[in-house]
Scaffold this motif. Structure first.
Motif, PDB file in Angstrom:
ATOM      1  N   THR A 146      22.538 -78.703  -3.605  1.00  0.00           N
ATOM      2  CA  THR A 146      23.475 -77.897  -2.820  1.00  0.00           C
ATOM      3  C   THR A 146      24.823 -78.605  -2.714  1.00  0.00           C
ATOM      4  O   THR A 146      24.900 -79.836  -2.755  1.00  0.00           O
ATOM      5  N   TYR A 147      25.851 -77.782  -2.588  1.00  0.00           N
ATOM      6  CA  TYR A 147      27.210 -78.280  -2.467  1.00  0.00           C
ATOM      7  C   TYR A 147      27.885 -77.519  -1.327  1.00  0.00           C
ATOM      8  O   TYR A 147      27.683 -76.305  -1.183  1.00  0.00           O
ATOM      9  N   TYR A 148      28.687 -78.220  -0.541  1.00  0.00           N
ATOM     10  CA  TYR A 148      29.374 -77.597   0.592  1.00  0.00           C
ATOM     11  C   TYR A 148      30.815 -78.077   0.674  1.00  0.00           C
ATOM     12  O   TYR A 148      31.120 -79.228   0.385  1.00  0.00           O
ATOM     13  N   ALA A 149      31.676 -77.173   1.114  1.00  0.00           N
ATOM     14  CA  ALA A 149      33.025 -77.589   1.452  1.00  0.00           C
ATOM     15  C   ALA A 149      32.965 -78.436   2.716  1.00  0.00           C
ATOM     16  O   ALA A 149      32.114 -78.212   3.585  1.00  0.00           O
ATOM     17  N   ASP A 150      33.861 -79.399   2.815  1.00  0.00           N
ATOM     18  CA  ASP A 150      33.863 -80.275   3.989  1.00  0.00           C
ATOM     19  C   ASP A 150      34.013 -79.476   5.282  1.00  0.00           C
ATOM     20  O   ASP A 150      33.450 -79.851   6.316  1.00  0.00           O
ATOM     21  N   SER A 151      34.750 -78.385   5.219  1.00  0.00           N
ATOM     22  CA  SER A 151      35.030 -77.605   6.419  1.00  0.00           C
ATOM     23  C   SER A 151      33.805 -76.902   6.991  1.00  0.00           C
ATOM     24  O   SER A 151      33.832 -76.469   8.152  1.00  0.00           O
ATOM     25  N   VAL A 152      32.731 -76.783   6.191  1.00  0.00           N
ATOM     26  CA  VAL A 152      31.540 -76.073   6.678  1.00  0.00           C
ATOM     27  C   VAL A 152      30.302 -76.954   6.747  1.00  0.00           C
ATOM     28  O   VAL A 152      29.254 -76.501   7.211  1.00  0.00           O
ATOM     29  N   LYS A 153      30.403 -78.193   6.295  1.00  0.00           N
ATOM     30  CA  LYS A 153      29.245 -79.095   6.322  1.00  0.00           C
ATOM     31  C   LYS A 153      28.715 -79.248   7.735  1.00  0.00           C
ATOM     32  O   LYS A 153      29.475 -79.425   8.681  1.00  0.00           O
ATOM     33  N   GLY A 154      27.397 -79.160   7.857  1.00  0.00           N
ATOM     34  CA  GLY A 154      26.757 -79.290   9.150  1.00  0.00           C
ATOM     35  C   GLY A 154      26.690 -77.989   9.932  1.00  0.00           C
ATOM     36  O   GLY A 154      25.976 -77.904  10.938  1.00  0.00           O
ATOM     37  N   ARG A 155      27.415 -76.975   9.484  1.00  0.00           N
ATOM     38  CA  ARG A 155      27.403 -75.682  10.180  1.00  0.00           C
ATOM     39  C   ARG A 155      26.815 -74.569   9.314  1.00  0.00           C
ATOM     40  O   ARG A 155      26.150 -73.674   9.824  1.00  0.00           O
ATOM     41  N   PHE A 156      27.066 -74.620   8.018  1.00  0.00           N
ATOM     42  CA  PHE A 156      26.595 -73.588   7.094  1.00  0.00           C
ATOM     43  C   PHE A 156      25.456 -74.159   6.260  1.00  0.00           C
ATOM     44  O   PHE A 156      25.427 -75.359   5.946  1.00  0.00           O
ATOM     45  N   SER A 157      24.548 -73.255   5.845  1.00  0.00           N
ATOM     46  CA  SER A 157      23.436 -73.666   5.002  1.00  0.00           C
ATOM     47  C   SER A 157      23.201 -72.593   3.943  1.00  0.00           C
ATOM     48  O   SER A 157      23.052 -71.410   4.274  1.00  0.00           O
ATOM     49  N   GLN A 165      33.187 -58.874   4.805  1.00  0.00           N
ATOM     50  CA  GLN A 165      34.127 -59.405   5.783  1.00  0.00           C
ATOM     51  C   GLN A 165      33.412 -60.096   6.926  1.00  0.00           C
ATOM     52  O   GLN A 165      32.459 -59.555   7.504  1.00  0.00           O
ATOM     53  N   VAL A 166      33.901 -61.272   7.276  1.00  0.00           N
ATOM     54  CA  VAL A 166      33.428 -62.008   8.449  1.00  0.00           C
ATOM     55  C   VAL A 166      34.615 -62.208   9.380  1.00  0.00           C
ATOM     56  O   VAL A 166      35.649 -62.743   8.976  1.00  0.00           O
ATOM     57  N   THR A 167      34.463 -61.750  10.608  1.00  0.00           N
ATOM     58  CA  THR A 167      35.517 -61.894  11.600  1.00  0.00           C
ATOM     59  C   THR A 167      34.960 -62.661  12.788  1.00  0.00           C
ATOM     60  O   THR A 167      33.903 -62.296  13.322  1.00  0.00           O
ATOM     61  N   VAL A 168      35.658 -63.698  13.190  1.00  0.00           N
ATOM     62  CA  VAL A 168      35.229 -64.523  14.315  1.00  0.00           C
ATOM     63  C   VAL A 168      36.283 -64.405  15.409  1.00  0.00           C
ATOM     64  O   VAL A 168      37.442 -64.762  15.214  1.00  0.00           O
ATOM     65  N   ARG A 169      35.845 -63.907  16.534  1.00  0.00           N
ATOM     66  CA  ARG A 169      36.745 -63.699  17.667  1.00  0.00           C
ATOM     67  C   ARG A 169      36.750 -64.935  18.561  1.00  0.00           C
ATOM     68  O   ARG A 169      35.688 -65.437  18.931  1.00  0.00           O
ATOM     69  N   ALA A 170      37.939 -65.386  18.885  1.00  0.00           N
ATOM     70  CA  ALA A 170      38.062 -66.594  19.720  1.00  0.00           C
ATOM     71  C   ALA A 170      37.596 -66.337  21.149  1.00  0.00           C
ATOM     72  O   ALA A 170      37.618 -65.202  21.622  1.00  0.00           O
ATOM     73  N   GLY A 215      30.276 -59.268   9.423  1.00  0.00           N
ATOM     74  CA  GLY A 215      30.469 -58.562  10.686  1.00  0.00           C
ATOM     75  C   GLY A 215      31.373 -59.324  11.616  1.00  0.00           C
ATOM     76  O   GLY A 215      32.083 -60.255  11.215  1.00  0.00           O
ATOM     77  N   LEU A 216      31.346 -58.899  12.873  1.00  0.00           N
ATOM     78  CA  LEU A 216      32.168 -59.498  13.924  1.00  0.00           C
ATOM     79  C   LEU A 216      31.284 -60.333  14.835  1.00  0.00           C
ATOM     80  O   LEU A 216      30.224 -59.877  15.267  1.00  0.00           O
ATOM     81  N   VAL A 217      31.735 -61.537  15.141  1.00  0.00           N
ATOM     82  CA  VAL A 217      30.959 -62.426  15.996  1.00  0.00           C
ATOM     83  C   VAL A 217      31.907 -63.236  16.859  1.00  0.00           C
ATOM     84  O   VAL A 217      33.063 -63.484  16.467  1.00  0.00           O
ATOM     85  N   GLN A 218      31.439 -63.640  18.007  1.00  0.00           N
ATOM     86  CA  GLN A 218      32.231 -64.492  18.890  1.00  0.00           C
ATOM     87  C   GLN A 218      32.235 -65.925  18.360  1.00  0.00           C
ATOM     88  O   GLN A 218      31.284 -66.360  17.685  1.00  0.00           O
ATOM     89  N   SER A 219      33.281 -66.659  18.690  1.00  0.00           N
ATOM     90  CA  SER A 219      33.339 -68.067  18.329  1.00  0.00           C
ATOM     91  C   SER A 219      32.106 -68.787  18.861  1.00  0.00           C
ATOM     92  O   SER A 219      31.697 -68.574  20.007  1.00  0.00           O
ATOM     93  N   LEU A 255      30.242 -70.705  14.322  1.00  0.00           N
ATOM     94  CA  LEU A 255      31.406 -70.124  13.656  1.00  0.00           C
ATOM     95  C   LEU A 255      32.673 -70.330  14.463  1.00  0.00           C
ATOM     96  O   LEU A 255      32.655 -70.305  15.710  1.00  0.00           O
ATOM     97  N   LYS A 256      33.771 -70.528  13.743  1.00  0.00           N
ATOM     98  CA  LYS A 256      35.073 -70.766  14.339  1.00  0.00           C
ATOM     99  C   LYS A 256      36.030 -69.659  13.898  1.00  0.00           C
ATOM    100  O   LYS A 256      35.826 -69.050  12.845  1.00  0.00           O
ATOM    101  N   PRO A 257      37.089 -69.439  14.640  1.00  0.00           N
ATOM    102  CA  PRO A 257      38.074 -68.424  14.232  1.00  0.00           C
ATOM    103  C   PRO A 257      38.614 -68.675  12.829  1.00  0.00           C
ATOM    104  O   PRO A 257      38.909 -67.716  12.097  1.00  0.00           O
ATOM    105  N   GLU A 258      38.715 -69.925  12.429  1.00  0.00           N
ATOM    106  CA  GLU A 258      39.226 -70.238  11.093  1.00  0.00           C
ATOM    107  C   GLU A 258      38.227 -69.914   9.987  1.00  0.00           C
ATOM    108  O   GLU A 258      38.572 -70.003   8.806  1.00  0.00           O
ATOM    109  N   ASP A 259      37.007 -69.549  10.327  1.00  0.00           N
ATOM    110  CA  ASP A 259      36.034 -69.094   9.333  1.00  0.00           C
ATOM    111  C   ASP A 259      36.230 -67.626   8.970  1.00  0.00           C
ATOM    112  O   ASP A 259      35.588 -67.115   8.056  1.00  0.00           O
ATOM    113  N   LYS A 260      37.110 -66.954   9.702  1.00  0.00           N
ATOM    114  CA  LYS A 260      37.371 -65.542   9.424  1.00  0.00           C
ATOM    115  C   LYS A 260      37.933 -65.400   8.019  1.00  0.00           C
ATOM    116  O   LYS A 260      38.930 -66.018   7.664  1.00  0.00           O
TER     117      LYS A 260
END
Length: 127
Positions: A58-69, A122-127, A10-14, A86-91
């Protein structure tokens, strides 16, 4: 035929949160691991997170460690991805993946390691 069905995009704010779910139409004994990749427009698919069914590694990309589970739902063939801060670059379009092969730190990030792919959500993150 194993089918993976994603939900929860869905759509979510940063700074906001979303939770993705993926249900696999297969016995859990047929799965070694499940997880998630994502693909942004104009970019290659990239690994996000994965979870071994036995042992729970579990394995995580460095870009999401500490934020995604990434987690599983008990005895069901269901994997979830809790995404916080979530960050705009997670879109991106997020794809559920499953494999009957063991994971390691090298194979886990390789698209060829996974035999089953969902259609994506689809995941959309609005800045």
């Amino acid at each position: 035929q194993v089918e993976l069905v994603e939900s929860g995009g869905g759509l979510v704010q940063s700074g906001g949160s979303l939770r993705l779910s993926c249900d696999a139409s297969v016995r859990t004994s047929s799965i070694y691991a499940m997880g998630w990749f994502r693909q942004a427009p104009g970019k290659e698919r990239e690994f996000v997170a994965a979870l071994s069914w036995t042992g729970g590694s579990t394995y995580y990309a460095d870009s999401v460690k500490g934020r995604f589970s990434v987690s599983r739902d008990g005895a069901r063939a269901t994997v979830r991805l809790q995404m916080n801060s979530l960050k705009p670059e997670d879109k991106a379009r997020y794809f559920c993946i499953a494999t009957r092969w063991a994971l390691n730190s090298i194979a886990v990030v390789t698209t060829d390691h996974y035999e089953r792919w969902g259609r994506g959500t689809q995941v959309t993150v609005r800045a």
